[in-house]
Design a protein around this motif. Structure first.
Motif, PDB file in Angstrom:
ATOM      1  N   ARG A 148      -3.413   5.799 -12.414  1.00  0.00           N
ATOM      2  CA  ARG A 148      -1.976   5.784 -12.121  1.00  0.00           C
ATOM      3  C   ARG A 148      -1.621   4.737 -11.064  1.00  0.00           C
ATOM      4  O   ARG A 148      -0.583   4.084 -11.171  1.00  0.00           O
ATOM      5  N   PHE A 149      -2.482   4.560 -10.087  1.00  0.00           N
ATOM      6  CA  PHE A 149      -2.249   3.474  -9.134  1.00  0.00           C
ATOM      7  C   PHE A 149      -2.339   2.121  -9.851  1.00  0.00           C
ATOM      8  O   PHE A 149      -1.533   1.220  -9.609  1.00  0.00           O
ATOM      9  N   GLY A 150      -3.339   1.981 -10.724  1.00  0.00           N
ATOM     10  CA  GLY A 150      -3.501   0.727 -11.454  1.00  0.00           C
ATOM     11  C   GLY A 150      -2.329   0.440 -12.368  1.00  0.00           C
ATOM     12  O   GLY A 150      -1.860  -0.703 -12.462  1.00  0.00           O
ATOM     13  N   ALA A 151      -1.818   1.471 -13.053  1.00  0.00           N
ATOM     14  CA  ALA A 151      -0.681   1.283 -13.952  1.00  0.00           C
ATOM     15  C   ALA A 151       0.547   0.800 -13.187  1.00  0.00           C
ATOM     16  O   ALA A 151       1.307  -0.057 -13.669  1.00  0.00           O
ATOM     17  N   THR A 152       0.732   1.328 -11.993  1.00  0.00           N
ATOM     18  CA  THR A 152       1.886   0.922 -11.196  1.00  0.00           C
ATOM     19  C   THR A 152       1.756  -0.522 -10.747  1.00  0.00           C
ATOM     20  O   THR A 152       2.744  -1.277 -10.751  1.00  0.00           O
ATOM     21  N   LEU A 153       0.558  -0.955 -10.391  1.00  0.00           N
ATOM     22  CA  LEU A 153       0.354  -2.354 -10.028  1.00  0.00           C
ATOM     23  C   LEU A 153       0.555  -3.273 -11.228  1.00  0.00           C
ATOM     24  O   LEU A 153       1.109  -4.371 -11.091  1.00  0.00           O
ATOM     25  N   ARG A 154       0.128  -2.830 -12.405  1.00  0.00           N
ATOM     26  CA  ARG A 154       0.374  -3.641 -13.606  1.00  0.00           C
ATOM     27  C   ARG A 154       1.866  -3.773 -13.866  1.00  0.00           C
ATOM     28  O   ARG A 154       2.353  -4.850 -14.251  1.00  0.00           O
ATOM     29  N   ASP A 155       2.617  -2.690 -13.676  1.00  0.00           N
ATOM     30  CA  ASP A 155       4.072  -2.762 -13.823  1.00  0.00           C
ATOM     31  C   ASP A 155       4.658  -3.815 -12.894  1.00  0.00           C
ATOM     32  O   ASP A 155       5.527  -4.603 -13.274  1.00  0.00           O
ATOM     33  N   LEU A 156       4.184  -3.805 -11.655  1.00  0.00           N
ATOM     34  CA  LEU A 156       4.748  -4.701 -10.649  1.00  0.00           C
ATOM     35  C   LEU A 156       4.380  -6.160 -10.901  1.00  0.00           C
ATOM     36  O   LEU A 156       5.075  -7.066 -10.437  1.00  0.00           O
ATOM     37  N   ALA A 157       3.298  -6.391 -11.633  1.00  0.00           N
ATOM     38  CA  ALA A 157       2.877  -7.761 -11.945  1.00  0.00           C
ATOM     39  C   ALA A 157       3.595  -8.326 -13.163  1.00  0.00           C
ATOM     40  O   ALA A 157       3.521  -9.529 -13.412  1.00  0.00           O
ATOM     41  N   ASP A 158       4.294  -7.492 -13.904  1.00  0.00           N
ATOM     42  CA  ASP A 158       4.976  -7.923 -15.134  1.00  0.00           C
ATOM     43  C   ASP A 158       6.091  -8.900 -14.785  1.00  0.00           C
ATOM     44  O   ASP A 158       7.046  -8.536 -14.092  1.00  0.00           O
ATOM     45  N   PRO A 159       6.004 -10.142 -15.254  1.00  0.00           N
ATOM     46  CA  PRO A 159       7.006 -11.143 -14.866  1.00  0.00           C
ATOM     47  C   PRO A 159       8.399 -10.816 -15.388  1.00  0.00           C
ATOM     48  O   PRO A 159       9.398 -11.318 -14.864  1.00  0.00           O
ATOM     49  N   GLY A 160       8.491  -9.958 -16.410  1.00  0.00           N
ATOM     50  CA  GLY A 160       9.798  -9.618 -16.966  1.00  0.00           C
ATOM     51  C   GLY A 160      10.404  -8.361 -16.385  1.00  0.00           C
ATOM     52  O   GLY A 160      11.505  -7.959 -16.776  1.00  0.00           O
ATOM     53  N   ALA A 161       9.706  -7.731 -15.449  1.00  0.00           N
ATOM     54  CA  ALA A 161      10.180  -6.464 -14.890  1.00  0.00           C
ATOM     55  C   ALA A 161      11.264  -6.696 -13.844  1.00  0.00           C
ATOM     56  O   ALA A 161      11.281  -7.712 -13.153  1.00  0.00           O
ATOM     57  N   GLY A 162      12.143  -5.727 -13.731  1.00  0.00           N
ATOM     58  CA  GLY A 162      13.145  -5.770 -12.678  1.00  0.00           C
ATOM     59  C   GLY A 162      12.615  -5.136 -11.411  1.00  0.00           C
ATOM     60  O   GLY A 162      11.434  -4.787 -11.317  1.00  0.00           O
ATOM     61  N   PRO A 163      13.457  -4.965 -10.416  1.00  0.00           N
ATOM     62  CA  PRO A 163      13.043  -4.283  -9.181  1.00  0.00           C
ATOM     63  C   PRO A 163      12.552  -2.870  -9.485  1.00  0.00           C
ATOM     64  O   PRO A 163      13.066  -2.203 -10.394  1.00  0.00           O
ATOM     65  N   GLN A 164      11.550  -2.421  -8.730  1.00  0.00           N
ATOM     66  CA  GLN A 164      10.953  -1.107  -8.971  1.00  0.00           C
ATOM     67  C   GLN A 164      10.788  -0.343  -7.667  1.00  0.00           C
ATOM     68  O   GLN A 164      10.602  -0.935  -6.612  1.00  0.00           O
ATOM     69  N   LEU A 165      10.839   0.987  -7.801  1.00  0.00           N
ATOM     70  CA  LEU A 165      10.610   1.883  -6.671  1.00  0.00           C
ATOM     71  C   LEU A 165       9.590   2.922  -7.086  1.00  0.00           C
ATOM     72  O   LEU A 165       9.670   3.457  -8.196  1.00  0.00           O
ATOM     73  N   TYR A 166       8.628   3.192  -6.223  1.00  0.00           N
ATOM     74  CA  TYR A 166       7.693   4.291  -6.468  1.00  0.00           C
ATOM     75  C   TYR A 166       7.728   5.223  -5.270  1.00  0.00           C
ATOM     76  O   TYR A 166       8.014   4.806  -4.147  1.00  0.00           O
ATOM     77  N   HIS A 167       7.459   6.494  -5.523  1.00  0.00           N
ATOM     78  CA  HIS A 167       7.560   7.464  -4.440  1.00  0.00           C
ATOM     79  C   HIS A 167       6.715   8.695  -4.735  1.00  0.00           C
ATOM     80  O   HIS A 167       6.322   8.951  -5.877  1.00  0.00           O
ATOM     81  N   CYS A 168       6.467   9.488  -3.671  1.00  0.00           N
ATOM     82  CA  CYS A 168       5.880  10.820  -3.811  1.00  0.00           C
ATOM     83  C   CYS A 168       6.838  11.790  -3.122  1.00  0.00           C
ATOM     84  O   CYS A 168       8.052  11.579  -3.164  1.00  0.00           O
ATOM     85  N   THR A 169       6.349  12.860  -2.516  1.00  0.00           N
ATOM     86  CA  THR A 169       7.259  13.803  -1.868  1.00  0.00           C
ATOM     87  C   THR A 169       7.757  13.276  -0.533  1.00  0.00           C
ATOM     88  O   THR A 169       8.955  13.195  -0.291  1.00  0.00           O
ATOM     89  N   SER A 170       6.839  12.898   0.349  1.00  0.00           N
ATOM     90  CA  SER A 170       7.227  12.427   1.679  1.00  0.00           C
ATOM     91  C   SER A 170       7.194  10.911   1.809  1.00  0.00           C
ATOM     92  O   SER A 170       7.596  10.366   2.842  1.00  0.00           O
ATOM     93  N   GLY A 171       6.674  10.231   0.799  1.00  0.00           N
ATOM     94  CA  GLY A 171       6.631   8.771   0.831  1.00  0.00           C
ATOM     95  C   GLY A 171       5.640   8.214   1.813  1.00  0.00           C
ATOM     96  O   GLY A 171       5.820   7.101   2.330  1.00  0.00           O
ATOM     97  N   LYS A 172       4.536   8.954   2.055  1.00  0.00           N
ATOM     98  CA  LYS A 172       3.639   8.518   3.127  1.00  0.00           C
ATOM     99  C   LYS A 172       2.175   8.425   2.731  1.00  0.00           C
ATOM    100  O   LYS A 172       1.464   7.571   3.238  1.00  0.00           O
ATOM    101  N   ASP A 173       1.692   9.274   1.828  1.00  0.00           N
ATOM    102  CA  ASP A 173       0.262   9.316   1.522  1.00  0.00           C
ATOM    103  C   ASP A 173      -0.040   8.587   0.210  1.00  0.00           C
ATOM    104  O   ASP A 173      -0.579   7.480   0.229  1.00  0.00           O
TER     105      ASP A 173
END
Length: 298
Positions: free
Chosen positions: A170-195
């Motif tokens: 899941r961490f790897g998939a999110t990094l692949r999303d962020l590397a996509d040259p056609g992707a727009g701005p992205q936000l990722y989060h958990c409950t507290s946004g810290k761990d």
């Protein structure tokens, strides 16, 4: 013990990829002063930030407006929705497990935007916390969380960021999303946004050439952004008669360097370097790693 950036990135492939961003011996005060953390002011979330603005080793800068990190978005107000809509997000990734979503609610997002569920296990942390608080029993709470047990539990959570194949995917998939040259701005989060969010952000910043010291400052900044809210939570638990000693949950509310170091120690033992963790552990190829740098740094 922290890993040095040179040790984290030491392989022939990494050398070729990152030759342009080879670090000096240490980041100086000019570099630290140039990094300004940009919080997105919201009423219903306290730890949403633009991950852009950081300087890399070669003097480039992480672009603003492309990657956002945050805590959960279930309590956004109408004004918050307008603010989030203004970010132009193309994707929101939710690292929370179903129990967290059940308790706090699904993300409240602008029309046409739905969160992608990509749960990263918390190793039972959320359930443990609910059980301890729900017991209303000071003795049981002390047995579950006292004498360093809460902090030890957190270090185990961080180790799973490296040891769990599902978490790595899941961490790897999110990094692949962020590397996509056609992707727009992205936000990722958990409950507290810290761990989970903190680990993802630390990885991303290091992989695009931000000094480890700056990435760690970004990680530790959650303590500043969450301090007032977390203090109110503890006071509320005490006033409601749920906890006699709510300070027991402080190790669960905070980020600490020792937690990050637990993940890095596991990374070094299993993979030897950040590059091998990224390629072998997260399944990222050189095209993705180069894409992250090319898209996010300029």
């Amino acid at each position: 013990m922290s890993l040095s950036r040179r040790a984290l990135l030491s392989t022939a492939g990494a050398t070729a990829l990152l030759a342009a961003v080879a670090p000096p011996a240490a980041a100086g005060p000019r570099l630290r002063a140039a990094n300004a953390i940009r919080q997105i002011p919201l009423q219903g979330a306290v730890n949403v930030r633009d991950l852009g603005g950081y300087l890399t080793y070669d003097g480039a800068r992480v672009r603003r407006g492309l990657v956002y990190r945050g805590d959960h978005l279930a309590k956004l107000t109408e004004a918050d929705l307008a603010t989030v809509a203004g970010l132009g997000l193309g994707r929101v990734v939710d690292f929370r497990i179903p129990l967290e979503v059940q308790y706090d609610g699904t993300d409240r997002l602008p029309a046409g935007l739905a969160a992608v569920s990509r749960p990263v296990t918390d190793n039972g942390l959320y359930g443990q916390l609910l059980a301890a608080i729900g017991s209303r029993d000071p003795v049981r709470q002390e047995e579950m969380l006292g004498n360093g047990r809460a902090a030890a539990f957190m270090t185990e959570v961080y180790r799973t960021f490296v040891t769990s194949a599902a978490n790595r995917e899941r961490f790897g998939a999110t990094l692949r999303d962020l590397a996509d040259p056609g992707a727009g701005p992205q936000l990722y989060h958990c409950t507290s946004g810290k761990d989970r969010t903190g680990w993802q952000s630390w990885l991303l910043l290091n992989l695009v050439g931000v000094p480890e010291s700056s990435a760690t400052e970004d990680y530790l900044a959650s303590n500043t952004f969450r301090a007032a809210y977390d203090a109110r939570v503890r006071e509320g638990l005490k006033q409601a008669g749920l906890m006699r000693n709510p300070d027991l949950i402080i190790p669960l509310q905070e980020v600490r360097r020792e937690y990050l170091d637990a993940a890095l120690t596991e990374l070094r033992a299993a993979y030897g370097s950040l590059y091998r963790y990224a390629t072998t552990g997260l399944g990222l190829d050189l095209r993705v790693l180069a894409g992250l740098r090319g898209r996010l740094v300029g």
